[in-house]
Design an enzyme around this catalytic site. Structure first.
Site, short mmCIF file in Angstrom:
data_model
loop_
_atom_site.label_atom_id
_atom_site.label_comp_id
_atom_site.label_asym_id
_atom_site.label_seq_id
_atom_site.Cartn_x
_atom_site.Cartn_y
_atom_site.Cartn_z
N ASP A 86 -36.09 75.16 101.16
CA ASP A 86 -35.69 76.34 101.93
C ASP A 86 -35.21 77.49 101.05
O ASP A 86 -35.03 78.60 101.52
CB ASP A 86 -34.57 75.96 102.91
N SER A 110 -34.34 82.23 108.84
CA SER A 110 -35.34 81.19 109.08
C SER A 110 -35.49 80.96 110.58
O SER A 110 -34.50 80.82 111.29
CB SER A 110 -34.91 79.89 108.39
N GLN A 160 -42.81 77.66 106.61
CA GLN A 160 -41.63 78.26 107.22
C GLN A 160 -42.00 79.62 107.79
O GLN A 160 -42.65 80.43 107.12
CB GLN A 160 -40.52 78.45 106.19
#
Length: 168
Positions: A86, A110, A160
């Site tokens: 991430d 996100s 993502q």
């Protein structure tokens, strides 16, 4: 049957500056905080994108590792690999548009994150994280990533979608 995407040829981590060193030299509280608290040693192959830049390719490669040896627990290494995935996955969206993390107009978040673990990982050794952004629209950007062991073995694939808006 077994196969995987080959790891791209990029400079190794030994000749690259640590993000921690770069951020630690910036006279700003957020940069200094990030330099002190990052759990991983990150080394960008392309220059770390802090300020405005010319729009460029929506791709980048980052070497990363935990700087101390961890126990031989596969679940621990998988958890840290997921955490590490991430860190920089939306950066290719920003690179494509010449927007740096230091841009005060930037509003990132996100929205969703998916990860496929292909093979066991050791996160206390160098891993190469390659990322690209195939699309951005309506204040959202998509990042795709591949995480490789230093020997070129594909460990994981990541996707993502994030909010990447610029406040006027």
């Amino acid at each position: 049957m077994e196969h995987h995407l080959p790891m791209p040829e990029v400079p190794g981590p030994e000749g690259l500056r640590s993000d921690r060193d770069i951020l630690g030299r910036i006279d700003h509280p957020v940069a200094r905080h990030n330099a002190r608290t990052r759990a991983l040693d990150l080394r960008h192959v392309e220059p770390l994108l802090l300020g405005p830049a010319e729009p460029g390719p929506g791709e980048q490669s980052v070497w990363m590792r935990v700087e101390r040896e961890l126990a031989d627990d596969p679940l621990l290494h998988a958890a840290v690999l997921a955490y590490a995935s991430d860190y920089v996955l939306l950066e290719p969206v920003l690179r494509r548009h010449g927007v740096g993390w230091g841009d005060p107009r930037l509003r990132p978040a996100s929205l969703d994150h998916a990860m496929w673990f292909h093979r066991p990982a050791r996160v206390d050794g160098w891993m190469l994280y390659t990322q690209s952004s195939p699309s951005a629209q309506s204040g959202r950007g998509l990042g795709l990533g591949h995480m490789y062991a230093a020997d070129g073995t594909l460990l994981a694939t990541v996707a993502q979608e994030g909010m990447v808006r610029l406040k006027e």
